[in-house]
Design an enzyme around this catalytic site. Structure first.
Site, PDB file in Angstrom:
ATOM      1  N   LYS A   1       2.886  11.626   6.672  1.00  0.00           N
ATOM      2  CA  LYS A   1       2.128  11.445   7.916  1.00  0.00           C
ATOM      3  C   LYS A   1       2.709  12.225   9.106  1.00  0.00           C
ATOM      4  CE  LYS A   1       0.172   6.936   6.659  1.00  0.00           C
ATOM      5  NZ  LYS A   1      -1.264   6.942   6.591  1.00  0.00           N
TER       6      LYS A   1
ATOM      7  N   ASP B   1       9.604   3.182   1.759  1.00  0.00           N
ATOM      8  CA  ASP B   1       8.412   3.978   2.066  1.00  0.00           C
ATOM      9  C   ASP B   1       8.213   3.947   3.582  1.00  0.00           C
ATOM     10  OD1 ASP B   1       5.931   5.002   2.585  1.00  0.00           O
ATOM     11  OD2 ASP B   1       4.926   4.040   0.886  1.00  0.00           O
TER      12      ASP B   1
ATOM     13  N   PHE C   1       0.860  -1.195   0.000  1.00  0.00           N
ATOM     14  CA  PHE C   1       0.000   0.000   0.000  1.00  0.00           C
ATOM     15  C   PHE C   1       0.888   1.235   0.000  1.00  0.00           C
ATOM     16  CE2 PHE C   1      -2.363   3.585   1.496  1.00  0.00           C
ATOM     17  CZ  PHE C   1      -3.534   3.476   0.766  1.00  0.00           C
TER      18      PHE C   1
HETATM   19  C1  LIG Z   1       3.131   3.058   3.554  1.00  0.00           C
HETATM   20  C2  LIG Z   1       2.233   4.136   3.031  1.00  0.00           C
HETATM   21  N1  LIG Z   1       2.584   4.803   1.913  1.00  0.00           N
HETATM   22  C3  LIG Z   1       1.816   5.785   1.412  1.00  0.00           C
HETATM   23  C4  LIG Z   1       0.639   6.152   2.022  1.00  0.00           C
HETATM   24  C5  LIG Z   1      -0.199   7.252   1.417  1.00  0.00           C
HETATM   25  O1  LIG Z   1      -0.194   8.389   2.197  1.00  0.00           O
HETATM   26  P1  LIG Z   1      -1.334   9.511   1.993  1.00  0.00           P
HETATM   27  O2  LIG Z   1      -2.625   8.903   2.463  1.00  0.00           O
HETATM   28  O3  LIG Z   1      -0.890  10.669   2.841  1.00  0.00           O
HETATM   29  O4  LIG Z   1      -1.360   9.843   0.546  1.00  0.00           O
HETATM   30  C6  LIG Z   1       0.238   5.483   3.180  1.00  0.00           C
HETATM   31  C7  LIG Z   1      -1.039   5.829   3.846  1.00  0.00           C
HETATM   32  O5  LIG Z   1      -1.620   5.068   4.596  1.00  0.00           O
HETATM   33  C8  LIG Z   1       1.052   4.451   3.706  1.00  0.00           C
HETATM   34  O6  LIG Z   1       0.710   3.766   4.801  1.00  0.00           O
END
Ligand SMILES: Cc1ncc(COP(=O)(O)O)c(C=O)c1O
Length: 400
Positions: free
Chosen positions: A256, A227, A142
């Site tokens: 975040k 990530d 994700f």
């Molecule tokens: C590992 C990871 N990458 C990317 C994202 C995407 O972030 P955003 O919701 O701020 O676009 C998330 C969101 O849950 C995430 O957990």
């Protein structure tokens, strides 16, 4: 005009698109680990806005930074210099140990930035043939919601009806180094990995997986992008989760909690030989690097260090998991976690997680299921052991 819980939920249903399925609770104020509904009922927040509220709600130093900055300058765009973005860039470069930073706003934008960085590096540095670049990703990943990012998701709910999809991604099983090596070819420019798959249900890879990835990347001249949007800033008991494997990814993707729980701030950090591929006009964002977000993010990084939140997350997280294990619940199949990112996988015969998250909510603990069978506990990193004890009494009533 104020509204009660029922009125708010009705308005949400009538006027908001139905792209979320929230628990039936309305939050109208919050402080630290506590949130309160319009009727005054208090709950402990055990989700932290999917790990964006690591510092606790409305941390005083972060709110002060927001207010002070709002009084002098909020937005300039990058058409001009502003006096906060370079300070934030230096602060984050020092914090990550990287030479350069590129600012965005949401997590998905930072992931897109990492994808563009790897592709551009592939064409301009590695010498990959035009439009042939490939990035390796992992099953059950994700990384956000843009059309390119859902192109390499294998979650039908996130992906269906959004094609045609962006090509150039190969997905292989998580934790499977052999599959990664088999997928690498002369067009591979990068590997995009979550150090723990949070949304998949707090899935922790086999020990040494990231180290193995890092070695493969060096061997084949491929970039490694971690990530850390959900796992970063102390969530897993280290500054960044990749530190458990003692590696240095080429690209660190953050979001975040970088915004201190108050403002969307995301960024990519890398050394000059990687992030130096961009030239004016080749990438950007109107709000990226805005002074308000930068002031907040600087404060968020300072609070993390000053209050030793990384260490607290490690210690209290360990305690939390020990207490969950000690419950000896026959509804629980597996408990997995690092720091304060904890997943409880239920046995099928116990029934779906939603039943338990609703019951926990009714008793004053807010957490959310991921998929049907997993409950994620991810409170703010400021939670104390005695607050864990308090929560555990409630969790025990529901899960034992
Ligand atoms: C590992 C990871 N990458 C990317 C994202 C995407 O972030 P955003 O919701 O701020 O676009 C998330 C969101 O849950 C995430 O957990």
């Amino acid at each position: 005009m104020t509204y009660n819980t029922k009125e708010i939920m009705e308005m949400d249903h009538n006027y908001g698109a139905h792209n979320y399925h929230p628990l039936e609770v309305v939050i109208s104020s919050a402080e630290g680990i506590w949130v309160t509904d319009p009727e005054g009922k208090k709950y402990i927040d055990m989700l932290s806005a999917y790990s964006a509220v690591n510092h606790g709600h409305r941390h005083p130093k972060i709110i002060k930074a927001l207010k002070d900055q709002a009084d002098v300058l909020t937005l300039t765009s990058r058409a001009f210099f502003n006096d906060k973005w370079p300070v934030f860039a230096k602060t984050l470069a020092d914090f990550t140990g990287k030479e350069m930073v590129l600012p965005m706003n949401t997590g998905a934008e930072a992931v897109e930035t990492a994808i563009k960085t790897m592709r551009k590096w592939g064409y301009t540095v590695k010498g990959v043939e035009k439009n042939k670049a490939e990035i390796i990703v992992f099953d059950e990943n994700f990384h956000g919601r843009t059309t390119t990012i859902v192109s390499f998701s294998n979650d039908p709910v996130a992906r269906d009806h959004y094609g045609p999809f962006t090509p150039g991604f190969k997905s292989v099983p998580y934790s499977d180094l052999k599959a990664v090596e088999n997928a690498i070819n002369e067009n591979t420019v990068g590997i995009l990995v979550e150090p723990i798959q949070g949304e998949a249900g707090v899935v922790i890879p086999e020990e040494g997986f990231l180290k193995g990835l890092s070695e493969l990347c060096k061997k084949h001249n491929v970039l490694l992008a971690a990530d850390e949007i959900q796992t970063g800033f102390g969530r897993t008991g280290k500054k960044f989760c990749y530190e458990y494997d003692e590696i240095e990814p080429d690209i660190i993707i953050m979001g975040k909690a970088l915004g201190g729980g108050v403002f969307p701030v995301s960024a990519v950090a890398a050394n000059k030989d990687v992030l130096g591929v961009f030239e004016p006009g080749s990438h950007g964002s109107t709000f990226g690097g805005n002074p308000l977000g930068c002031a907040v993010a600087i404060a968020a990084i300072e609070v993390l260090t000053e209050e030793e939140l990384v260490k607290k997350s490690y210690e209290v997280g360990k305690y939390f998991v020990e207490q969950l294990v000690a419950m000896k619940s026959d509804k629980i199949d597996i408990i997995r976690g690092k720091g304060l990112l904890i997943g409880v996988v239920l046995k099928k015969e116990a029934g779906k997680a939603r039943k338990y998250t609703t019951e926990l909510k009714n008793r004053g603990i807010l957490c959310k299921e991921t998929h049907d069978w997993i409950i994620r506990f991810a409170p703010p990193l400021t939670i104390t052991k005695s607050e864990v004890d308090y929560s555990m009494n409630i969790i025990r009533e529901v899960l034992v």
